[in-house]
Structures are given as C-alpha cells and as structure tokens.
Design an enzyme around this catalytic site. Structure first.
Site, short mmCIF file in Angstrom:
data_model
loop_
_atom_site.label_atom_id
_atom_site.label_comp_id
_atom_site.label_asym_id
_atom_site.label_seq_id
_atom_site.Cartn_x
_atom_site.Cartn_y
_atom_site.Cartn_z
N SER A 73 59.12 40.87 -26.19
CA SER A 73 58.34 40.59 -24.79
C SER A 73 59.10 39.52 -24.15
O SER A 73 59.89 38.89 -24.65
CB SER A 73 57.17 39.89 -25.46
N CYS A 74 58.73 39.57 -22.86
CA CYS A 74 59.56 38.46 -22.02
C CYS A 74 58.19 38.09 -20.98
O CYS A 74 57.23 38.09 -21.49
CB CYS A 74 60.65 38.99 -21.25
N LYS A 75 58.55 38.04 -19.88
CA LYS A 75 57.66 37.73 -18.74
C LYS A 75 56.97 39.06 -18.21
O LYS A 75 55.73 38.93 -18.08
CB LYS A 75 57.98 36.88 -17.59
#
Length: 110
Positions: A73-75
């Site tokens: 996951s990231c932004k």
C-alpha cells in the site's frame, strides 16, 4: 490486486503481510494502516533481501516466505504497484498491490 476488504481483514490473518511503502513523514501526516509494516519503497529491495534474523529484528515480524501473501500500500496506488512488481522480481509469488491504498482506506473509514 488487493481489495479494501482484504486489507481490512489483515489483522485477523497473521499469515499475510501488509507493507506500507510510504515515507515516514507521510505516515505522520495521515496515520497508518492497521497491522502494516512500514518499509519505504526506496528501502524495500534491501529489506526483502535481508537474512531472516535481521528482517525479524528490524521489523518485528518473521521475514515472509516466498509464497506468503504480500500486500503493498502507498498513498494512491502507484508506489504499491511498483513495490508488488519488485517483490515479484525478487521471487515472491503472491505479491499484490492495494490499488486504492491510503486514499481509499481513509475514504471508507470516515
């Protein structure tokens, strides 16, 4: 691709790994996903190549097996996709990105 429901269930599935590849400063601004391990994308290759004992000491969890489910996951999903591709090239067979990442998580939590 990993879904919101799958990510939401991570705390109940100790056999799965959720890696947040955002920078530490981003986590301080927004918060963290439950049960996630923060490894910024720039450090991911090094982290996944660490010896088992060093990985466990550094991240407080056993190093994932090559067939473990790894969710990144990231932004907004871009870095997560790159992270999943990187893990795949390193031999991890169940690496996938959470396309909605923090943006979707935050929207569904409010």
């Amino acid at each position: 691709m990993a879904t919101y429901e799958e990510v939401k269930g991570i705390p109940n599935h100790p056999d799965k790994y959720l890696f947040d590849v955002r920078n530490e400063s981003e986590l301080k601004e927004t918060g963290v996903l439950p049960a996630s391990i923060n490894i910024p994308l720039t450090e991911l290759e090094k982290a996944l190549n660490l010896p088992d004992e060093v990985f466990a000491q550094t991240y407080g969890r056993e190093k994932p097996a090559v067939d473990a489910v790894l969710i990144f996951s990231c932004k907004a999903g871009g870095r997560a996709a790159r992270a999943a591709n990187l893990a795949s090239t390193l031999g991890f067979t169940n690496a996938k990105a959470y396309a909605g990442s923090w943006t979707e998580w935050q929207a569904k939590q409010s």
